[in-house]
Design an enzyme around this catalytic site. Structure first.
Site, PDB file in Angstrom:
ATOM      1  N   CYS A   1      24.304 -59.844  -8.856  1.00  0.00           N
ATOM      2  CA  CYS A   1      24.693 -60.260  -7.484  1.00  0.00           C
ATOM      3  C   CYS A   1      23.588 -61.525  -7.269  1.00  0.00           C
ATOM      4  O   CYS A   1      22.152 -61.423  -7.520  1.00  0.00           O
ATOM      5  CB  CYS A   1      24.111 -58.907  -6.503  1.00  0.00           C
ATOM      6  SG  CYS A   1      25.431 -57.927  -6.556  1.00  0.00           S
TER       7      CYS A   1
ATOM      8  N   ASP B   1       9.319 -61.533 -14.794  1.00  0.00           N
ATOM      9  CA  ASP B   1       8.037 -61.764 -15.312  1.00  0.00           C
ATOM     10  C   ASP B   1       7.370 -60.453 -15.788  1.00  0.00           C
ATOM     11  O   ASP B   1       6.479 -60.388 -16.452  1.00  0.00           O
ATOM     12  CB  ASP B   1       7.046 -62.465 -14.322  1.00  0.00           C
ATOM     13  CG  ASP B   1       7.018 -61.966 -12.968  1.00  0.00           C
ATOM     14  OD1 ASP B   1       8.307 -61.703 -12.346  1.00  0.00           O
ATOM     15  OD2 ASP B   1       6.160 -61.536 -12.478  1.00  0.00           O
ATOM     16  N   GLN B   2       7.603 -59.541 -14.793  1.00  0.00           N
ATOM     17  CA  GLN B   2       6.983 -58.224 -15.227  1.00  0.00           C
ATOM     18  C   GLN B   2       7.753 -57.448 -16.282  1.00  0.00           C
ATOM     19  O   GLN B   2       6.851 -56.613 -17.078  1.00  0.00           O
ATOM     20  CB  GLN B   2       7.319 -57.081 -13.778  1.00  0.00           C
ATOM     21  CG  GLN B   2       6.501 -57.584 -12.688  1.00  0.00           C
ATOM     22  CD  GLN B   2       5.011 -57.992 -12.742  1.00  0.00           C
ATOM     23  OE1 GLN B   2       4.266 -57.127 -13.032  1.00  0.00           O
ATOM     24  NE2 GLN B   2       4.694 -58.966 -12.473  1.00  0.00           N
TER      25      GLN B   2
ATOM     26  N   ASP C   1      19.861 -51.500  -1.162  1.00  0.00           N
ATOM     27  CA  ASP C   1      21.313 -51.225  -1.583  1.00  0.00           C
ATOM     28  C   ASP C   1      22.119 -50.679  -0.361  1.00  0.00           C
ATOM     29  O   ASP C   1      23.484 -50.584  -0.456  1.00  0.00           O
ATOM     30  CB  ASP C   1      21.369 -50.735  -2.964  1.00  0.00           C
ATOM     31  CG  ASP C   1      21.139 -51.581  -4.102  1.00  0.00           C
ATOM     32  OD1 ASP C   1      20.571 -52.865  -3.792  1.00  0.00           O
ATOM     33  OD2 ASP C   1      21.030 -51.250  -5.293  1.00  0.00           O
TER      34      ASP C   1
ATOM     35  N   PRO D   1      13.234 -62.844 -10.391  1.00  0.00           N
ATOM     36  CA  PRO D   1      12.328 -63.012 -11.537  1.00  0.00           C
ATOM     37  C   PRO D   1      12.138 -61.791 -12.542  1.00  0.00           C
ATOM     38  O   PRO D   1      12.326 -60.588 -12.155  1.00  0.00           O
ATOM     39  CB  PRO D   1      10.776 -63.464 -11.121  1.00  0.00           C
ATOM     40  CG  PRO D   1      10.846 -62.640  -9.639  1.00  0.00           C
ATOM     41  CD  PRO D   1      12.420 -62.837  -9.235  1.00  0.00           C
TER      42      PRO D   1
ATOM     43  N   ILE E   1      12.753 -56.555   0.149  1.00  0.00           N
ATOM     44  CA  ILE E   1      12.975 -56.357  -1.265  1.00  0.00           C
ATOM     45  C   ILE E   1      13.587 -57.858  -1.732  1.00  0.00           C
ATOM     46  O   ILE E   1      13.069 -58.566  -2.570  1.00  0.00           O
ATOM     47  CB  ILE E   1      13.924 -55.432  -2.069  1.00  0.00           C
ATOM     48  CG1 ILE E   1      13.452 -54.278  -1.341  1.00  0.00           C
ATOM     49  CG2 ILE E   1      13.903 -55.377  -3.390  1.00  0.00           C
ATOM     50  CD1 ILE E   1      12.242 -53.496  -1.887  1.00  0.00           C
TER      51      ILE E   1
ATOM     52  N   LYS F   1      25.725 -46.068 -10.881  1.00  0.00           N
ATOM     53  CA  LYS F   1      25.789 -47.121 -11.791  1.00  0.00           C
ATOM     54  C   LYS F   1      24.512 -47.595 -12.191  1.00  0.00           C
ATOM     55  O   LYS F   1      24.331 -47.802 -13.462  1.00  0.00           O
ATOM     56  CB  LYS F   1      26.275 -48.217 -10.461  1.00  0.00           C
ATOM     57  CG  LYS F   1      26.070 -49.592 -11.136  1.00  0.00           C
ATOM     58  CD  LYS F   1      26.760 -50.698 -10.017  1.00  0.00           C
ATOM     59  CE  LYS F   1      25.465 -51.517  -9.696  1.00  0.00           C
ATOM     60  NZ  LYS F   1      24.695 -52.279 -10.495  1.00  0.00           N
ATOM     61  N   ASN F   2      23.551 -47.611 -11.306  1.00  0.00           N
ATOM     62  CA  ASN F   2      22.156 -47.972 -11.701  1.00  0.00           C
ATOM     63  C   ASN F   2      21.587 -47.193 -12.970  1.00  0.00           C
ATOM     64  O   ASN F   2      20.857 -47.863 -13.812  1.00  0.00           O
ATOM     65  CB  ASN F   2      21.441 -48.239 -10.628  1.00  0.00           C
ATOM     66  CG  ASN F   2      21.537 -49.420  -9.873  1.00  0.00           C
ATOM     67  OD1 ASN F   2      22.612 -50.385 -10.203  1.00  0.00           O
ATOM     68  ND2 ASN F   2      21.147 -49.618  -8.523  1.00  0.00           N
TER      69      ASN F   2
HETATM   70  C1  UD1 Z   1      17.448 -52.801  -8.876  1.00  0.00           C
HETATM   71  C2  UD1 Z   1      19.010 -52.501  -8.583  1.00  0.00           C
HETATM   72  C3  UD1 Z   1      19.480 -53.344  -7.276  1.00  0.00           C
HETATM   73  C4  UD1 Z   1      18.545 -52.866  -6.115  1.00  0.00           C
HETATM   74  C5  UD1 Z   1      17.096 -53.088  -6.731  1.00  0.00           C
HETATM   75  C6  UD1 Z   1      15.922 -52.591  -5.736  1.00  0.00           C
HETATM   76  C7  UD1 Z   1      19.842 -52.159 -10.854  1.00  0.00           C
HETATM   77  C8  UD1 Z   1      20.727 -52.677 -11.942  1.00  0.00           C
HETATM   78  N1  UD1 Z   1      19.857 -52.861  -9.907  1.00  0.00           N
HETATM   79  O1  UD1 Z   1      17.579 -54.185  -9.139  1.00  0.00           O
HETATM   80  O2  UD1 Z   1      20.673 -52.821  -7.118  1.00  0.00           O
HETATM   81  O3  UD1 Z   1      18.514 -53.748  -5.252  1.00  0.00           O
HETATM   82  O4  UD1 Z   1      16.670 -52.306  -8.052  1.00  0.00           O
HETATM   83  O5  UD1 Z   1      16.089 -51.323  -5.506  1.00  0.00           O
HETATM   84  O6  UD1 Z   1      19.330 -51.132 -11.004  1.00  0.00           O
HETATM   85  N2  UD1 Z   1      10.322 -58.556  -9.463  1.00  0.00           N
HETATM   86  C9  UD1 Z   1       9.569 -59.336  -9.726  1.00  0.00           C
HETATM   87  N3  UD1 Z   1       9.440 -59.553 -11.037  1.00  0.00           N
HETATM   88  C10 UD1 Z   1      10.028 -58.901 -12.159  1.00  0.00           C
HETATM   89  C11 UD1 Z   1      11.017 -57.923 -11.402  1.00  0.00           C
HETATM   90  C12 UD1 Z   1      11.269 -57.896 -10.036  1.00  0.00           C
HETATM   91  O7  UD1 Z   1       8.840 -60.111  -8.817  1.00  0.00           O
HETATM   92  O8  UD1 Z   1       9.816 -58.866 -13.029  1.00  0.00           O
HETATM   93  C13 UD1 Z   1      10.659 -58.255  -7.577  1.00  0.00           C
HETATM   94  C14 UD1 Z   1      12.092 -58.760  -7.308  1.00  0.00           C
HETATM   95  O9  UD1 Z   1      12.201 -60.159  -7.101  1.00  0.00           O
HETATM   96  C15 UD1 Z   1      12.327 -58.101  -6.135  1.00  0.00           C
HETATM   97  C16 UD1 Z   1      11.333 -56.752  -6.511  1.00  0.00           C
HETATM   98  O10 UD1 Z   1      10.452 -57.025  -7.550  1.00  0.00           O
HETATM   99  O11 UD1 Z   1      11.864 -58.611  -5.000  1.00  0.00           O
HETATM  100  C17 UD1 Z   1      12.210 -55.512  -6.904  1.00  0.00           C
HETATM  101  O12 UD1 Z   1      13.034 -55.899  -7.820  1.00  0.00           O
HETATM  102  P1  UD1 Z   1      13.644 -54.640  -8.774  1.00  0.00           P
HETATM  103  O13 UD1 Z   1      13.462 -53.456  -8.473  1.00  0.00           O
HETATM  104  O14 UD1 Z   1      13.165 -55.205 -10.320  1.00  0.00           O
HETATM  105  O15 UD1 Z   1      15.282 -55.074  -8.884  1.00  0.00           O
HETATM  106  P2  UD1 Z   1      16.214 -54.898  -9.943  1.00  0.00           P
HETATM  107  O16 UD1 Z   1      15.860 -53.781 -11.073  1.00  0.00           O
HETATM  108  O17 UD1 Z   1      16.792 -56.548 -10.307  1.00  0.00           O
END
Ligand code: UD1
Length: 419
Positions: free
Chosen positions: A117, A125-126, A306, A123, A328, A22-23
């Site tokens: 979910c 921001d990155q 996950d 966020p 996470i 899926k991802n």
């Molecule tokens: C993806 C997966 C999700 C999984 C997660 C971690 C998809 C569609 N979803 O979610 O199922 O649980 O990876 O393996 O692939 N963060 C920031 N700033 C940002 C982006 C992220 O602070 O701009 C933080 C998040 O709050 C979190 C951590 O980084 O604590 C990891 O998030 P991220 O890897 O980005 O998760 P997703 O891509 O949303």
């Protein structure tokens, strides 16, 4: 309202075949927006997130033909708008990949804030920092994101957190940028490698995916004209591995890449389960009550967040006291309240949960709060004594193709009922 009705306990036995990830798929579909032509994608999971992704692409002007239930041919030569449908993009998280892809292809996109979910603060921001480093301007107003760039120019980008979404999104935006982009502190998940492999098959020049430094040399155009098969789903495979342990079953999981499952294999062996690695299939069995364990979720190659709820079911039944530390997401223990209704003894405090193992779970009505929590409750229902009813199936259907059929073939007494 639909529910899954499960009568347990059943030790699961037999073979199950894993679908495409899926991802990876939810990123590869928007990645097709970068192609000035058509391509065929195979091994797509037939789940609701994919159907919504396809609807979004069609609204942007893509032409999609379904070859089978798991394969599409998509033509993105002519895109008709740079406004993504706000109602659809707000339905799931990965809709944010439209931003990177459309910035690359059209230099412009308007899209709703991503949904998905509810696991705590999520966020972006990155993602924004990465787009801005490439020369884009991002503004947000009343739940809508506006992204614009006259021109994208490759740049060095250091990610402050290891983020799957930001790594992929910045990769998408830099494929057609002028010059070289280097993403440092990149995420290394198998689906990141898969998206890079897809883009390279279509004509991109991406190196280093799967390590924490990814280098993208911008190319002028992606021509497509190729067929790509999505990588097997690491999380679906892990879900069935943990189901084998929780139900004291014996399952051969086919069409998986066992290298991607090493952290799960290690923990299953630690709790007393058995794992036989056959490279493209994995055999998991367990004939006794699991031992206690300590789990900490981490980015790949660590134990995946996950699979944390599914592991939680195993530890709720373990002999002794276990701990899970979720590093996470802030709010990923909502499922523990549902397991407690079934007789588990779990205390969740912030990002840590304490499991006092019980000998058995007892069937109860339970509600999935998110996708993986839903999968965990199904496993709990199969291992529990009596009838479990699992509600809020829309979460489960986002990420698992035909979950009840797969469990039924393994012997579970499970049916979907529309009340
Ligand atoms: C993806 C997966 C999700 C999984 C997660 C971690 C998809 C569609 N979803 O979610 O199922 O649980 O990876 O393996 O692939 N963060 C920031 N700033 C940002 C982006 C992220 O602070 O701009 C933080 C998040 O709050 C979190 C951590 O980084 O604590 C990891 O998030 P991220 O890897 O980005 O998760 P997703 O891509 O949303």
């Amino acid at each position: 309202m639909e529910k899954l009705v499960i009568k347990g306990p059943t030790p699961l036995k037999g073979e199950v075949t894993i679908n495409g990830a899926k991802n990876a798929a939810v990123a590869i579909l928007p990645a097709t927006l970068l192609i000035n032509g058509s391509c065929t994608i195979e091994n797509l999971p037939n789940i609701s997130d994919i159907k919504i992704s396809c609807e979004i692409l069609e609204k942007l002007g893509a032409k999609i033909k379904w070859n089978t239930k798991n394969s599409i041919t998509i033509d993105t030569s002519n895109l008709s708008t740079t406004t993504a449908p706000l109602d659809l993009t707000s339905k799931f998280r990965a809709s944010y990949y439209v931003i990177g892809a459309m910035l690359g292809r059209k230099g412009e996109i308007e899209v709703g804030m991503p949904g998905g979910c509810k696991l705590g603060a999520r966020p972006i921001d990155q993602h924004i920092k990465g787009f801005e480093s490439l020369g884009a301007t991002i503004t947000t107003e009343k739940g809508t994101i506006y992204a614009k760039a006259q021109k994208l120019t490759g740049a060095p980008i250091y990610m402050d957190v290891v983020s799957v979404g930001a790594t992929i999104n910045v990769m998408l935006a830099s494929v057609l940028a002028e010059g070289t982009t280097v993403i440092d502190n990149a995420a290394k998940e198998p689906h990141i490698v898969d998206v890079a492999n897809f883009l390279n098959t279509m004509g991109a020049d991406i190196r280093g995916a799967g390590t924490d430094v990814i280098k993208i040399n911008g190319v002028k155009k992606l021509n497509g004209n190729a067929t790509y098969s999505v990588v097997p789903d690491q999380i679906e495979a892990g879900t069935f591995m943990l189901a084998a342990v929780a139900t004291k079953g014996d399952i051969v999981i086919k069409n998986c890449i066992t290298k991607h499952l090493e952290s799960i294999t290690a923990k299953i062996i630690e709790v007393g389960g058995n794992v036989e690695d056959n490279i493209d299939s994995i055999h998991v069995w367990c004939d006794k009550r699991p031992h206690k364990a300590t789990i900490k979720t981490l980015p790949y190659p660590g134990f995946p967040t996950d699979l944390q709820p599914q592991m939680g079911v195993v530890l709720s039944l373990a002999n002794g006291n276990s701990i899970i530390h979720e590093s996470i997401w802030d709010s990923r223990f909502q499922y523990t309240e549902e397991l407690n209704k079934m007789g588990a003894k779990i205390t969740a405090q912030g990002k840590t949960a304490f499991f006092e193992g019980v000998k058995k779970l007892t069937g109860s009505p339970v509600y999935s709060s998110d996708l993986r929590a839903g999968a965990a409750l199904v496993i709990a229902g199969i291992s529990a004594d009596g009838i479990t009813e699992v509600y809020n199936l829309e979460h489960i259907d986002r990420g698992y193709e035909n979950i009840e059929e797969k469990f039924r073939k393994l012997g579970a007494n499970i049916k979907r009922i529309n009340e």
